[in-house]
Design a protein around this motif. Structure first.
Motif, PDB file in Angstrom:
ATOM      1  N   LEU A   1      -8.115  -5.035  -3.938  1.00  0.00           N
ATOM      2  CA  LEU A   1      -8.260  -6.490  -3.806  1.00  0.00           C
ATOM      3  C   LEU A   1      -9.717  -6.878  -3.550  1.00  0.00           C
ATOM      4  CD1 LEU A   1      -5.012  -7.113  -1.726  1.00  0.00           C
ATOM      5  CD2 LEU A   1      -5.435  -7.939  -4.051  1.00  0.00           C
ATOM      6  N   ARG A   2     -10.430  -6.077  -2.730  1.00  0.00           N
ATOM      7  CA  ARG A   2     -11.849  -6.387  -2.471  1.00  0.00           C
ATOM      8  C   ARG A   2     -12.683  -6.207  -3.746  1.00  0.00           C
ATOM      9  NH1 ARG A   2     -10.164  -4.724   2.662  1.00  0.00           N
ATOM     10  NH2 ARG A   2     -10.311  -2.515   2.187  1.00  0.00           N
TER      11      ARG A   2
ATOM     12  N   ASP B   1      -2.216   3.476   0.499  1.00  0.00           N
ATOM     13  CA  ASP B   1      -2.717   2.926   1.768  1.00  0.00           C
ATOM     14  C   ASP B   1      -2.710   1.401   1.667  1.00  0.00           C
ATOM     15  OD1 ASP B   1      -4.763   1.603   3.250  1.00  0.00           O
ATOM     16  OD2 ASP B   1      -6.209   3.208   2.992  1.00  0.00           O
ATOM     17  N   GLY B   2      -1.878   0.765   2.488  1.00  0.00           N
ATOM     18  CA  GLY B   2      -1.853  -0.704   2.514  1.00  0.00           C
ATOM     19  C   GLY B   2      -0.747  -1.316   1.681  1.00  0.00           C
ATOM     20  N   PHE B   3       0.108  -0.497   1.111  1.00  0.00           N
ATOM     21  CA  PHE B   3       1.224  -0.988   0.312  1.00  0.00           C
ATOM     22  C   PHE B   3       2.382  -0.026   0.477  1.00  0.00           C
ATOM     23  CE2 PHE B   3       3.970  -1.203  -3.316  1.00  0.00           C
ATOM     24  CZ  PHE B   3       4.035  -2.553  -3.625  1.00  0.00           C
TER      25      PHE B   3
ATOM     26  N   VAL C   1      -0.640  -8.216  -6.316  1.00  0.00           N
ATOM     27  CA  VAL C   1      -0.862  -6.868  -5.787  1.00  0.00           C
ATOM     28  C   VAL C   1      -0.236  -5.830  -6.724  1.00  0.00           C
ATOM     29  CG1 VAL C   1      -0.466  -5.329  -3.823  1.00  0.00           C
ATOM     30  CG2 VAL C   1      -0.903  -7.748  -3.423  1.00  0.00           C
TER      31      VAL C   1
ATOM     32  N   GLY D   1      -6.058  -2.766  -0.284  1.00  0.00           N
ATOM     33  CA  GLY D   1      -7.153  -3.576   0.264  1.00  0.00           C
ATOM     34  C   GLY D   1      -8.424  -3.375  -0.557  1.00  0.00           C
TER      35      GLY D   1
ATOM     36  N   GLY E   1      -6.457 -13.540   6.372  1.00  0.00           N
ATOM     37  CA  GLY E   1      -5.598 -12.522   6.980  1.00  0.00           C
ATOM     38  C   GLY E   1      -4.146 -12.651   6.567  1.00  0.00           C
TER      39      GLY E   1
ATOM     40  N   GLN F   1       8.149  -6.213  -0.964  1.00  0.00           N
ATOM     41  CA  GLN F   1       7.307  -5.264  -1.711  1.00  0.00           C
ATOM     42  C   GLN F   1       7.944  -3.880  -1.725  1.00  0.00           C
ATOM     43  OE1 GLN F   1       3.277  -5.190  -0.214  1.00  0.00           O
ATOM     44  NE2 GLN F   1       2.810  -7.237  -0.961  1.00  0.00           N
TER      45      GLN F   1
HETATM   46  P1  AMP Z   1      -6.489  -3.678   4.282  1.00  0.00           P
HETATM   47  O1  AMP Z   1      -7.771  -3.205   3.695  1.00  0.00           O
HETATM   48  O2  AMP Z   1      -5.306  -2.779   3.927  1.00  0.00           O
HETATM   49  O3  AMP Z   1      -6.561  -3.957   5.766  1.00  0.00           O
HETATM   50  O4  AMP Z   1      -6.131  -5.076   3.572  1.00  0.00           O
HETATM   51  C1  AMP Z   1      -6.983  -6.191   3.718  1.00  0.00           C
HETATM   52  C2  AMP Z   1      -6.282  -7.447   3.255  1.00  0.00           C
HETATM   53  O5  AMP Z   1      -5.900  -7.311   1.871  1.00  0.00           O
HETATM   54  C3  AMP Z   1      -4.981  -7.768   3.973  1.00  0.00           C
HETATM   55  O6  AMP Z   1      -5.200  -8.460   5.205  1.00  0.00           O
HETATM   56  C4  AMP Z   1      -4.286  -8.652   2.938  1.00  0.00           C
HETATM   57  O7  AMP Z   1      -4.861  -9.940   2.901  1.00  0.00           O
HETATM   58  C5  AMP Z   1      -4.658  -7.959   1.638  1.00  0.00           C
HETATM   59  N1  AMP Z   1      -3.669  -6.922   1.255  1.00  0.00           N
HETATM   60  C6  AMP Z   1      -3.853  -5.566   1.231  1.00  0.00           C
HETATM   61  N2  AMP Z   1      -2.742  -4.942   0.823  1.00  0.00           N
HETATM   62  C7  AMP Z   1      -1.836  -5.907   0.569  1.00  0.00           C
HETATM   63  C8  AMP Z   1      -0.477  -5.901   0.137  1.00  0.00           C
HETATM   64  N3  AMP Z   1       0.181  -4.767  -0.103  1.00  0.00           N
HETATM   65  N4  AMP Z   1       0.148  -7.094  -0.027  1.00  0.00           N
HETATM   66  C9  AMP Z   1      -0.488  -8.245   0.213  1.00  0.00           C
HETATM   67  N5  AMP Z   1      -1.742  -8.334   0.648  1.00  0.00           N
HETATM   68  C10 AMP Z   1      -2.427  -7.175   0.835  1.00  0.00           C
END
Ligand code: AMP
Length: 194
Positions: free
Chosen positions: A35-36, A84-86, A64, A32, A56, A92
């Motif tokens: 991506l941000r 964290d988040g993957f 990613v 996350g 969302g 995936q």
């Molecule tokens: P997070 O900060 O982990 O809550 O992620 C925020 C947003 O980033 C998610 O709602 C997705 O849109 C995107 N995101 C984060 N990790 C992934 C991932 N592994 N695969 C796809 N989208 C992701």
């Protein structure tokens, strides 16, 4: 140590990730956050990423993986990772496992931060003031929850089947969750028990 941190939005991954990284000498990597950062750069890729995050929805796997793989390998070479988040979907998870096997960097443990949906809704509403745009719209929160249940939850059986899953009740206070989580993981990490 190499750890995957799983949990719904608002389950505390962003809080507990750094706690784990510090304790086990690993690097915390949040997809996350990656991506941000890409969105904030204003690049063409960042603009594409933005449309998914804002709604969302999951960002496409290849985007990613492209952002993640370099930092992941660097972390694995210097003490390990806390991811964290993957992964967030079976696709995936399978692709990551295939790549990680080749690079000999598969995870040692998968921590699942378990929280009821109601707690997720309350926590995300409470942190909306912090300014993450995907936290401010209740419809987006509901979509993120649906994506979690449909796409990410099936990973629990996948990792349990490989003997990696550590389930932690994450509905309590952050310090209580940290204690429960590290107590289970210390055993796996071979930290001497008192
Ligand atoms: P997070 O900060 O982990 O809550 O992620 C925020 C947003 O980033 C998610 O709602 C997705 O849109 C995107 N995101 C984060 N990790 C992934 C991932 N592994 N695969 C796809 N989208 C992701």
């Amino acid at each position: 140590m190499r750890i995957i941190l799983l949990g719904a939005p608002g389950s505390g991954k962003g809080t507990q990730g750094p706690v784990l990284a510090k304790r086990y000498g690993s690097t915390h990597i949040s997809t996350g956050d990656l991506l941000r950062t890409s969105i904030a750069s204003g690049s063409e890729l960042g603009q594409r990423v933005h449309t998914y995050v804002q709604a969302g929805e999951l960002v496409p796997d290849e985007v990613v993986l492209e952002l993640l793989w370099g930092p992941l390998q660097e972390a694995a070479a210097s003490g390990g990772y806390v991811l964290d988040g993957f992964p967030r979907s079976m696709r995936q998870a399978e692709e990551a496992y295939r790549r990680a096997l080749l690079a000999e960097v598969t995870a040692d443990a998968v921590v699942y931060l378990a929280v009821p949906d109601e707690v997720v809704r309350e926590r995300i509403a409470a942190r909306a003031a912090e300014g993450r745009e995907d936290d401010t719209d209740p419809y987006v929160t509901e979509r993120r929850l649906r994506v979690f249940h449909a796409e990410t939850e099936p990973l629990l059986a996948f990792y349990d089947g490989r003997g990696l899953l550590v389930r932690v009740d994450a509905s309590g206070r952050p310090d209580e969750v940290s204690i429960a989580m590290t107590a289970s993981l210390d055993v796996r990490a071979g930290v001497p028990q008192a």
